[in-house]
Design a protein around this motif. Structure first.
Motif, short mmCIF file in Angstrom:
data_model
loop_
_atom_site.label_atom_id
_atom_site.label_comp_id
_atom_site.label_asym_id
_atom_site.label_seq_id
_atom_site.Cartn_x
_atom_site.Cartn_y
_atom_site.Cartn_z
N ARG A 136 31.84 29.48 -24.08
CA ARG A 136 31.38 30.90 -23.33
C ARG A 136 32.46 31.34 -22.73
O ARG A 136 32.86 32.57 -22.92
N THR A 137 33.31 30.56 -21.93
CA THR A 137 34.52 31.07 -21.17
C THR A 137 35.60 31.45 -22.08
O THR A 137 36.25 32.60 -21.74
N LEU A 138 35.80 30.84 -23.25
CA LEU A 138 37.05 31.27 -24.08
C LEU A 138 36.56 32.38 -24.59
O LEU A 138 37.27 33.42 -25.06
N ALA A 139 35.26 32.70 -25.00
CA ALA A 139 34.82 34.20 -25.51
C ALA A 139 34.79 35.22 -24.60
O ALA A 139 35.42 36.12 -24.91
N THR A 140 34.32 34.98 -23.44
CA THR A 140 34.53 35.90 -22.11
C THR A 140 36.15 36.31 -22.07
O THR A 140 36.53 37.72 -21.92
N LEU A 141 36.98 35.35 -22.14
CA LEU A 141 38.29 35.56 -22.05
C LEU A 141 38.90 36.32 -23.33
O LEU A 141 40.24 36.76 -23.24
#
Length: 235
Positions: A136-141
């Motif tokens: 999810r963090t990679l997607a947010t970034l």
């Protein structure tokens, strides 16, 4: 030293600003664990590694380097096995959703990751957060497309500082551990690299670690991964 063909990044403190991203999430969970008692929540935060005087998490503390299961053990030492499983699942869900939603990219990392990917390096993430939280963090970034894999503590038998994440990435990529660089901001990352026989251990000062704590185990210490493309191209 063999040519480095792939890079395994820690997440918090390496790709995202640790304190800016995680204080609010940790404080929410601590207040929950303390039953709403502000003073007790502060005690729990300190126990897990937050230094209120310095306004940041301590290097290699439970919160800075440990798993959600280890934080649960720290804050709920009397929990039964069932309660512990439920608490860990709750922590995984909260940290995955809130950690990703609050993720603050460190300066220059998007350009650095794009440059490394364009240069042919194969990229993956290894974190002691959950796999769901990492993805999810990679997607947010906005960088998911640059990474081949994300390994949380729940994706391997033994989380960092065990070598499992590097071994898993090496097997998936068809590489030797000696062809992989491990990059991170604390000694769990450096110990993981050493245990697996990673070809390069790169410590960064953008997270909770300091030069004094990191230098003994790292091959090189950089300010952040913004410096990594230049370093690898100049080796």
């Amino acid at each position: 030293m063999m040519a480095i063909k792939a890079i395994l990044f820690d997440k918090d403190g390496t790709l995202v600003d640790f304190n800016a991203t995680w204080f609010a999430v940790g404080d929410h969970l601590a207040l929950e664990a303390a039953g709403g008692d502000r003073a007790e929540a502060n005690v729990l935060m300190e126990r897990a590694g937050y230094d209120f005087a310095a306004g940041k998490f301590r290097a290699d503390s439970v919160f800075a380097a440990g798993t959600n299961a280890e934080i649960v053990d720290c804050w709920y030492p009397l929990a039964s096995a069932t309660e512990r499983r439920e608490r860990v699942a709750h922590f995984d869900e909260v940290t995955a959703v809130e950690g990703a939603a609050r993720a603050v990219a460190l300066p220059g990392i998007i350009d650095a990751l794009s440059a490394l990917h364009a240069s042919g390096f194969r990229l993956a993430v290894a974190t002691n957060d959950s796999t769901q939280g990492a993805e999810r963090t990679l997607a947010t970034l906005g960088v998911s497309q640059l990474f081949e894999a994300a390994y949380g503590y729940d994706a391997v038998a033994n989380p960092k500082p065990a070598p499992d994440v590097i071994v898993a990435f090496a097997d998936m990529a068809g590489l030797k551990p000696s062809e992989i660089a491990m990059v991170g901001d604390n000694n769990h990352d450096m110990e993981t690299g050493r245990a697996a026989g990673a070809g390069l251990r790169v410590a960064v000062l953008s997270g909770t670690g300091t030069r004094a704590t990191l230098e003994p185990l790292a091959h090189v210490v950089l300010g952040s991964i913004a410096e990594l493309p230049g370093y690898l191209n100049g080796r």
